[in-house]
Design a protein around this motif. Structure first.
Motif, PDB file in Angstrom:
ATOM      1  N   GLY A 192       0.932  -1.303  -0.150  1.00 41.04           N
ATOM      2  CA  GLY A 192      -0.027  -0.089  -0.199  1.00 41.04           C
ATOM      3  C   GLY A 192       0.824   1.200   0.118  1.00 41.04           C
ATOM      4  N   MET A 193       0.089   2.422  -0.018  1.00 42.80           N
ATOM      5  CA  MET A 193       0.803   3.696  -0.036  1.00 42.80           C
ATOM      6  C   MET A 193       1.473   4.041   1.199  1.00 42.80           C
ATOM      7  SD  MET A 193      -2.368   6.419   0.069  1.00 42.80           S
ATOM      8  CE  MET A 193      -3.129   5.932  -1.301  1.00 42.80           C
ATOM      9  N   ILE A 194       0.941   3.555   2.223  1.00 38.88           N
ATOM     10  CA  ILE A 194       1.208   3.944   3.679  1.00 38.88           C
ATOM     11  C   ILE A 194       1.023   2.576   4.371  1.00 38.88           C
ATOM     12  CG2 ILE A 194       0.595   4.989   5.844  1.00 38.88           C
ATOM     13  CD1 ILE A 194      -0.779   7.270   3.782  1.00 38.88           C
ATOM     14  N   TYR A 195       2.356   2.155   4.984  1.00 42.92           N
ATOM     15  CA  TYR A 195       2.131   1.273   6.240  1.00 42.92           C
ATOM     16  C   TYR A 195       1.592   1.467   7.449  1.00 42.92           C
ATOM     17  CZ  TYR A 195       3.413  -2.728   9.073  1.00 42.92           C
ATOM     18  OH  TYR A 195       3.630  -3.710  10.161  1.00 42.92           O
ATOM     19  N   THR A 196       1.028   0.886   8.392  1.00 40.80           N
ATOM     20  CA  THR A 196       0.408   1.363   9.676  1.00 40.80           C
ATOM     21  C   THR A 196       0.677  -0.119  10.576  1.00 40.80           C
ATOM     22  OG1 THR A 196      -1.932   0.487   9.248  1.00 40.80           O
ATOM     23  CG2 THR A 196      -1.087   2.795   8.466  1.00 40.80           C
ATOM     24  N   PHE A 197       0.805   0.114  11.548  1.00 41.69           N
ATOM     25  CA  PHE A 197       0.963  -0.751  12.886  1.00 41.69           C
ATOM     26  C   PHE A 197       1.352   0.416  13.991  1.00 41.69           C
ATOM     27  CE2 PHE A 197       1.923  -3.700  16.251  1.00 41.69           C
ATOM     28  CZ  PHE A 197       0.976  -4.694  15.664  1.00 41.69           C
ATOM     29  N   ARG A 198      -0.005   1.002  14.459  1.00 45.57           N
ATOM     30  CA  ARG A 198       0.430   2.144  15.465  1.00 45.57           C
ATOM     31  C   ARG A 198      -0.794   2.671  16.247  1.00 45.57           C
ATOM     32  NH1 ARG A 198       0.979   4.776  10.140  1.00 45.57           N
ATOM     33  NH2 ARG A 198      -0.747   6.148   9.604  1.00 45.57           N
ATOM     34  N   ASP A 199      -0.732   3.672  16.916  1.00 45.11           N
ATOM     35  CA  ASP A 199      -1.855   4.327  17.597  1.00 45.11           C
ATOM     36  C   ASP A 199      -2.483   3.591  18.531  1.00 45.11           C
ATOM     37  OD1 ASP A 199      -1.038   6.277  16.006  1.00 45.11           O
ATOM     38  OD2 ASP A 199      -3.093   6.200  14.622  1.00 45.11           O
ATOM     39  N   PRO A 200      -1.747   2.907  19.883  1.00 43.69           N
ATOM     40  CA  PRO A 200      -2.233   2.091  20.443  1.00 43.69           C
ATOM     41  C   PRO A 200      -3.113   2.867  21.764  1.00 43.69           C
ATOM     42  CG  PRO A 200      -0.431   2.629  21.245  1.00 43.69           C
ATOM     43  CD  PRO A 200      -0.315   3.204  19.984  1.00 43.69           C
ATOM     44  N   TRP A 201      -4.272   2.302  21.921  1.00 47.61           N
ATOM     45  CA  TRP A 201      -5.101   2.960  22.911  1.00 47.61           C
ATOM     46  C   TRP A 201      -5.967   1.879  23.602  1.00 47.61           C
ATOM     47  CZ3 TRP A 201     -10.748   3.101  23.999  1.00 47.61           C
ATOM     48  CH2 TRP A 201     -11.496   4.382  24.354  1.00 47.61           C
ATOM     49  N   PHE A 202      -5.386   2.093  25.035  1.00 43.72           N
ATOM     50  CA  PHE A 202      -5.931   1.569  26.102  1.00 43.72           C
ATOM     51  C   PHE A 202      -7.522   1.329  26.470  1.00 43.72           C
ATOM     52  CE2 PHE A 202      -6.504   0.539  30.629  1.00 43.72           C
ATOM     53  CZ  PHE A 202      -5.964  -0.455  30.916  1.00 43.72           C
ATOM     54  N   PHE A 203      -8.138   0.210  26.598  1.00 39.19           N
ATOM     55  CA  PHE A 203      -9.437   0.248  26.990  1.00 39.19           C
ATOM     56  C   PHE A 203      -9.886  -1.098  27.603  1.00 39.19           C
ATOM     57  CE2 PHE A 203     -13.543  -1.681  25.454  1.00 39.19           C
ATOM     58  CZ  PHE A 203     -14.551  -0.714  25.800  1.00 39.19           C
ATOM     59  N   GLU A 204     -10.616  -0.543  28.878  1.00 39.17           N
ATOM     60  CA  GLU A 204     -11.128  -1.584  29.668  1.00 39.17           C
ATOM     61  C   GLU A 204     -12.439  -1.668  29.397  1.00 39.17           C
ATOM     62  OE1 GLU A 204      -9.724  -2.670  34.048  1.00 39.17           O
ATOM     63  OE2 GLU A 204     -11.543  -1.218  34.322  1.00 39.17           O
ATOM     64  N   ASP A 205     -13.100  -2.920  28.825  1.00 38.83           N
ATOM     65  CA  ASP A 205     -14.300  -3.078  28.505  1.00 38.83           C
ATOM     66  C   ASP A 205     -15.498  -3.002  29.787  1.00 38.83           C
ATOM     67  OD1 ASP A 205     -16.808  -3.840  27.491  1.00 38.83           O
ATOM     68  OD2 ASP A 205     -16.215  -5.946  26.915  1.00 38.83           O
ATOM     69  N   PRO A 206     -16.142  -1.939  29.867  1.00 40.08           N
ATOM     70  CA  PRO A 206     -16.909  -1.870  30.959  1.00 40.08           C
ATOM     71  C   PRO A 206     -17.955  -3.154  31.153  1.00 40.08           C
ATOM     72  CG  PRO A 206     -17.756  -0.537  29.355  1.00 40.08           C
ATOM     73  CD  PRO A 206     -16.496  -0.842  28.864  1.00 40.08           C
ATOM     74  N   GLN A 207     -18.361  -3.746  30.109  1.00 41.65           N
ATOM     75  CA  GLN A 207     -19.279  -4.985  30.361  1.00 41.65           C
ATOM     76  C   GLN A 207     -18.690  -6.077  31.082  1.00 41.65           C
ATOM     77  OE1 GLN A 207     -22.266  -3.909  29.416  1.00 41.65           O
ATOM     78  NE2 GLN A 207     -22.750  -4.622  27.439  1.00 41.65           N
ATOM     79  N   SER A 208     -17.356  -6.538  30.608  1.00 41.81           N
ATOM     80  CA  SER A 208     -16.530  -7.741  30.976  1.00 41.81           C
ATOM     81  C   SER A 208     -15.620  -7.543  32.005  1.00 41.81           C
ATOM     82  CB  SER A 208     -16.117  -8.477  29.704  1.00 41.81           C
ATOM     83  OG  SER A 208     -14.976  -7.707  29.230  1.00 41.81           O
ATOM     84  N   GLY A 209     -14.993  -6.323  32.001  1.00 39.68           N
ATOM     85  CA  GLY A 209     -13.892  -5.779  32.781  1.00 39.68           C
ATOM     86  C   GLY A 209     -12.726  -6.246  32.123  1.00 39.68           C
ATOM     87  N   GLU A 210     -12.642  -6.956  31.016  1.00 32.05           N
ATOM     88  CA  GLU A 210     -11.289  -7.341  30.321  1.00 32.05           C
ATOM     89  C   GLU A 210     -10.519  -5.996  29.726  1.00 32.05           C
ATOM     90  OE1 GLU A 210     -10.301 -10.799  30.007  1.00 32.05           O
ATOM     91  OE2 GLU A 210     -11.876 -10.868  31.354  1.00 32.05           O
ATOM     92  N   THR A 211      -9.219  -6.381  29.878  1.00 32.01           N
ATOM     93  CA  THR A 211      -8.409  -5.243  29.406  1.00 32.01           C
ATOM     94  C   THR A 211      -8.052  -5.610  27.966  1.00 32.01           C
ATOM     95  OG1 THR A 211      -7.534  -5.069  31.849  1.00 32.01           O
ATOM     96  CG2 THR A 211      -6.338  -4.425  30.159  1.00 32.01           C
ATOM     97  N   TYR A 212      -7.995  -4.331  27.060  1.00 25.65           N
ATOM     98  CA  TYR A 212      -7.560  -4.324  25.588  1.00 25.65           C
ATOM     99  C   TYR A 212      -6.759  -3.227  25.341  1.00 25.65           C
ATOM    100  CZ  TYR A 212     -11.521  -7.895  25.431  1.00 25.65           C
ATOM    101  OH  TYR A 212     -12.143  -8.900  25.554  1.00 25.65           O
ATOM    102  N   LEU A 213      -6.204  -3.427  24.241  1.00 19.29           N
ATOM    103  CA  LEU A 213      -5.301  -2.299  23.413  1.00 19.29           C
ATOM    104  C   LEU A 213      -6.092  -2.001  22.084  1.00 19.29           C
ATOM    105  CD1 LEU A 213      -1.505  -2.240  24.038  1.00 19.29           C
ATOM    106  CD2 LEU A 213      -3.095  -0.440  24.748  1.00 19.29           C
ATOM    107  N   LEU A 214      -6.445  -0.878  21.488  1.00 19.74           N
ATOM    108  CA  LEU A 214      -6.923  -1.189  20.177  1.00 19.74           C
ATOM    109  C   LEU A 214      -5.728  -0.454  19.511  1.00 19.74           C
ATOM    110  CD1 LEU A 214      -9.715  -1.333  21.483  1.00 19.74           C
ATOM    111  CD2 LEU A 214     -10.566   0.562  19.577  1.00 19.74           C
ATOM    112  N   PHE A 215      -5.811  -0.562  18.210  1.00 17.12           N
ATOM    113  CA  PHE A 215      -4.541  -0.125  17.464  1.00 17.12           C
ATOM    114  C   PHE A 215      -4.895  -0.003  15.982  1.00 17.12           C
ATOM    115  CE2 PHE A 215      -3.683  -4.409  18.158  1.00 17.12           C
ATOM    116  CZ  PHE A 215      -3.327  -4.987  16.896  1.00 17.12           C
ATOM    117  N   GLU A 216      -4.276   0.961  15.229  1.00 18.63           N
ATOM    118  CA  GLU A 216      -4.392   1.002  13.715  1.00 18.63           C
ATOM    119  C   GLU A 216      -3.523  -0.246  12.985  1.00 18.63           C
ATOM    120  OE1 GLU A 216      -3.605   3.962   9.938  1.00 18.63           O
ATOM    121  OE2 GLU A 216      -3.146   4.413  11.955  1.00 18.63           O
ATOM    122  N   ALA A 217      -3.905  -0.709  11.985  1.00 20.93           N
ATOM    123  CA  ALA A 217      -3.254  -1.792  11.363  1.00 20.93           C
ATOM    124  C   ALA A 217      -3.603  -1.900   9.760  1.00 20.93           C
ATOM    125  CB  ALA A 217      -3.252  -3.245  11.882  1.00 20.93           C
TER     126      ALA A 217
END
Length: 435
Positions: A192-217
Motif C-alpha cells: 500500500g501507499m502507507i504502512y500502519t501498525f500504530r496508535d495504541p489505545w488502552f481500553f477496559e471493557d465496562p461490560q466484561s472488565g477485560e483489558t484491551y489495546l486497540l490499534f491501527e493496522a
C-alpha cells in the motif's frame, strides 16, 4: 478453533462508503485562527487525555492532562512528523493550558514517537502512569525509517504541587506488540501507499472488565484475491486491530483478530478509540481523502461505527460512516479527532491543520512558499465540536472555543443558531451573544 478466531471480520464496505457526502449534519463551521495558541513555540497535533483505567478523564489535584505530538514552531509543518516529540499540557478549567514539557528525555524507543494513550493508576507507587505509544523508525539509523511497533513505558509518575504539575521518569520502555503477518500485515508484506501498525489505545471493557489495546493496522491480503480489480485489493487494506490482556495486566497483551477492516475501501483507519454508552459500543477513527480506494470519494474526516458488544458486527454510523468533516472551502482545516462522552452529547477535539487552503490535496502544500506554508498551518488545538448521538445517527450541534475540553460535570454554554450557507459555514455556535 475458538468462536473469536473463526468469526468473519466486520467490514466497512465499498457500498457503505459510496454513500459518503457532506451535508448539514456533518460539516463543521469554518475555523479561524485563535487569539492565542496553546504554545507559540510549538506545532501541536494528535492530542489525547490522561485517563483512568475505566476510561474517565483523570484529575490530578483538580487538573486534567493532555498529551500531544509536538515539534518546534519554526519548522516547516510538513517536516514535523520526522521529529515528533510527545509533550504534556495541563489545565484546571479545560480552557487555559500550561506546557509541562516532554514526556521522555531521550530514552524512548524509535527515532521518534507517534500517537498513543496514557493510563493513570492512582493506587500505584506515586501515581503511576502507563504510557502506550508508537515507536516509529529504527534507532541508530542515520536515515529516517518508518518501521512501527507498539511500545509501553512504565515507571513514570505524575506529581502536582500547587499550580504546577509534572510527569517524569525514570521510564522503562519496551516493545509490547509487533504484527504477526497473519491477522496484521508486516512491513515487508505491505503493497500500500502507507504502512500502519500504530496508535495504541488502552481500553477496559465496562461490560466484561477485560483489558484491551486497540490499534491501527493493515489486513494481509493475497495478490489477486477479493472483489477489487487489479492491485487495489492489496493497496487499500486498513483495519482496526485489538490485543487482549488475559490476566488484566496492563503490560501484557496478546494479538486477537481485527475488530473491523476496510479492505477495498481505505488504507488508514487512524487513532481508533471507543465511547461506550448504555451497552452500545461506538468505535471512532480518523482518515484522509487520499487514503480512500479508487472509485470512492471520501474526506479528511471523523468516521464512526456501532455494535451491540465489543466483538459485535460493527455498522457505520449514519449509514456510511462519516460523523464530522471539514467544509468544502477548507477541506484540511482540522484533523485527528478524538471523541469523548459528555452527558447528553459527545465532544470531539482535533488540531487546527491547514486553513485558508482549498486545494484538493495536501500534495500542493510544498508548492507554496515557506512563509505561506507557515501562515496557513494552524498548529494548535482546534475548536471542540459538539455532537448529538441518537442510536446509529449523529449530528453536529455546536462548537466550543479552540482547545476548550470540559469534563462531563462541567456545564456547556447554551446553543444559539447562526445562519450560513450550505457549504459548511452554517451551523450552531456555543458562544454567548451580547445582544
Amino acid at each position: 478453533m475458538s468462536e473469536e478466531t473463526d468469526r468473519d471480520t466486520p467490514a466497512w464496505t465499498r457500498a457503505h462508503a459510496a454513500g459518503l457526502q457532506r451535508d448539514d449534519s456533518n460539516v463543521a463551521p469554518v475555523i479561524y485562527p485563535p487569539e492565542e495558541r496553546v504554545d507559540d513555540d510549538l506545532h501541536l497535533w494528535d492530542t489525547w487525555f490522561l485517563r483512568n483505567r475505566d476510561g474517565s478523564v483523570a484529575e490530578i489535584d483538580g487538573k486534567r492532562v493532555i498529551f500531544a505530538l509536538t515539534s518546534p514552531s519554526d519548522l516547516l509543518p510538513g517536516k514535523r512528523h520526522d521529529v515528533a516529540t510527545i509533550r504534556y499540557f495541563y489545565s484546571e478549567d479545560g480552557k487555559e493550558w500550561t506546557t509541562g514539557g516532554a514526556v521522555f528525555e531521550g530514552d524512548a524507543l524509535g527515532q521518534r514517537q507517534w500517537a498513543g494513550s496514557a493510563m493513570y493508576d492512582p493506587d500505584g507507587e506515586e501515581g503511576e502512569v502507563y504510557f502506550y505509544y508508537t515507536a516509529a523508525g529504527e534507532s541508530g539509523r542515520d536515515e529516517l525509517t518508518y518501521t512501527q511497533r507498539i511500545a509501553l513505558a512504565t515507571g513514570g509518575s505524575v506529581h502536582a504541587d500547587g499550580d504546577d504539575l509534572r510527569i517524569d521518569g525514570p521510564w522503562d520502555n519496551r516493545v509490547i506488540l509487533t504484527p504477526d503477518g497473519d491477522w496484521y500485515e508486516r512491513e515487508d508484506q505491505s503493497r500500500g501507499m502507507i504502512y500502519t501498525f500504530r496508535d495504541p489505545w488502552f481500553f477496559e471493557d465496562p461490560q466484561s472488565g477485560e483489558t484491551y489495546l486497540l490499534f491501527e493496522a493493515n489486513t494481509p491480503v493475497s495478490e489477486g484475491a477479493g472483489e477489487c480489480d487489479g492491485p487495489v485489493w492489496g493497496e487499500f487494506n486498513g483495519s482496526i486491530g485489538i490485543a487482549h490482556s488475559p490476566t488484566g495486566d496492563p503490560t501484557d497483551f496478546e494479538l486477537r483478530p481485527p475488530l473491523l477492516d476496510a479492505v477495498c475501501v481505505n488504507q488508514e483507519l487512524e487513532r481508533p478509540h471507543f465511547v461506550v454508552r448504555d451497552g452500545t459500543y461506538y468505535l471512532f477513527i480518523s482518515s484522509h481523502v487520499h487514503t480512500f480506494a479508487p472509485g470512492l470519494e471520501g474526506y479528511d474526516a471523523l468516521y464512526g461505527f456501532v455494535a451491540d458488544d465489543l466483538r459485535g458486527d460493527y455498522e457505520p454510523l449514519n449509514g456510511h460512516g462519516m460523523v464530522l468533516t471539514n467544509p468544502a472551502g477548507a477541506p484540511f482545516q482540522a484533523y485527528s479527532w478524538l471523541v469523548y462522552d459528555h452527558g447528553d452529547e459527545l465532544l470531539a477535539t482535533s488540531f487546527f491543520n491547514y486553513y485558508d487552503y482549498d486545494r484538493p490535496s495536501l500534495d500542493d502544500v510544498p508548492l507554496l512558499s515557506p512563509d505561506e506554508q507557515m501562515r496557513r498551518f494552524g498548529g494548535t488545538l482546534a475548536p471542540t465540536v459538539r455532537l448529538s448521538l441518537d442510536g446509529d445517527e449523529t449530528d453536529i450541534v455546536g462548537t466550543l472555543d479552540h482547545g476548550h475540553l470540559p469534563l462531563p460535570r462541567e456545564e456547556l454554554p447554551a446553543l444559539w443558531w447562526k445562519q450560513g450557507e450550505a457549504t459548511g459555514t452554517a451551523g450552531y455556535s456555543s458562544n454567548s451573544r451580547d445582544d
